[in-house]
Design a protein around this motif. Structure first.
Motif, PDB file in Angstrom:
ATOM      1  N   ARG A   1       0.452   4.933   1.119  1.00  0.00           N
ATOM      2  CA  ARG A   1      -0.404   5.934   2.188  1.00  0.00           C
ATOM      3  C   ARG A   1      -0.413   7.226   2.037  1.00  0.00           C
ATOM      4  O   ARG A   1       0.817   7.667   1.564  1.00  0.00           O
TER       5      ARG A   1
ATOM      6  N   VAL B   1      -5.145   4.772   1.992  1.00  0.00           N
ATOM      7  CA  VAL B   1      -4.366   4.308   0.936  1.00  0.00           C
ATOM      8  C   VAL B   1      -4.765   4.990  -0.360  1.00  0.00           C
ATOM      9  O   VAL B   1      -5.652   5.059  -0.825  1.00  0.00           O
TER      10      VAL B   1
ATOM     11  N   GLN C   1      -1.220   1.463  -4.751  1.00  0.00           N
ATOM     12  CA  GLN C   1      -0.528   0.209  -4.541  1.00  0.00           C
ATOM     13  C   GLN C   1       0.526   0.002  -5.422  1.00  0.00           C
ATOM     14  O   GLN C   1       0.639   0.229  -6.607  1.00  0.00           O
TER      15      GLN C   1
ATOM     16  N   ASN D   1       0.907  -1.212  -0.008  1.00  0.00           N
ATOM     17  CA  ASN D   1       0.073  -0.089   0.006  1.00  0.00           C
ATOM     18  C   ASN D   1       0.804   1.274  -0.247  1.00  0.00           C
ATOM     19  O   ASN D   1       1.899   1.401   0.691  1.00  0.00           O
TER      20      ASN D   1
END
Length: 105
Positions: A47, A56, A59, A45
């Motif tokens: 963030r 989030v 990714q 993730n």
């Protein structure tokens, strides 16, 4: 290293003259390089803040046999990589990521 040359090891190995060349050391702390996930099959993730409870915003995906996603490293803060992602700044927990001096894609 010798008196007048640096021994440079990387993609190409060789000697570089000290008087005519500049050597730049890359590191995550200097905000240089790339960050990707540690696992061959996994998702890391990105963030909004350096906090596991922060939203989030993206990714980094790694799939066995494929080139893993990577994000440009912008620095390090308290166990988190600060990364550039889709025109914004995000954070990846360093314990689940790997820093590289160059992109692998």
């Amino acid at each position: 290293e010798s008196a007048d040359k640096y021994h440079v090891m990387g993609q190409d190995d060789g000697w570089v003259d000290k008087t005519t060349s500049k050597i730049e050391l890359w590191s995550a702390a200097k905000g240089k390089g790339w960050v990707c996930g540690r696992k061959a099959n996994g998702t890391v993730n990105i963030r909004q803040r350096p906090d596991t409870h922060a939203p989030v915003i993206g990714q980094l995906v790694s799939q066995k046999g494929d080139i893993p996603d990577s994000a440009r490293c912008l620095g390090v803060e308290n166990g988190w990589y600060r990364v550039g992602y889709n025109g914004t700044t995000g954070y990846v927990k360093a314990s689940v990521a790997h820093w590289r001096a160059r992109s692998i894609d």
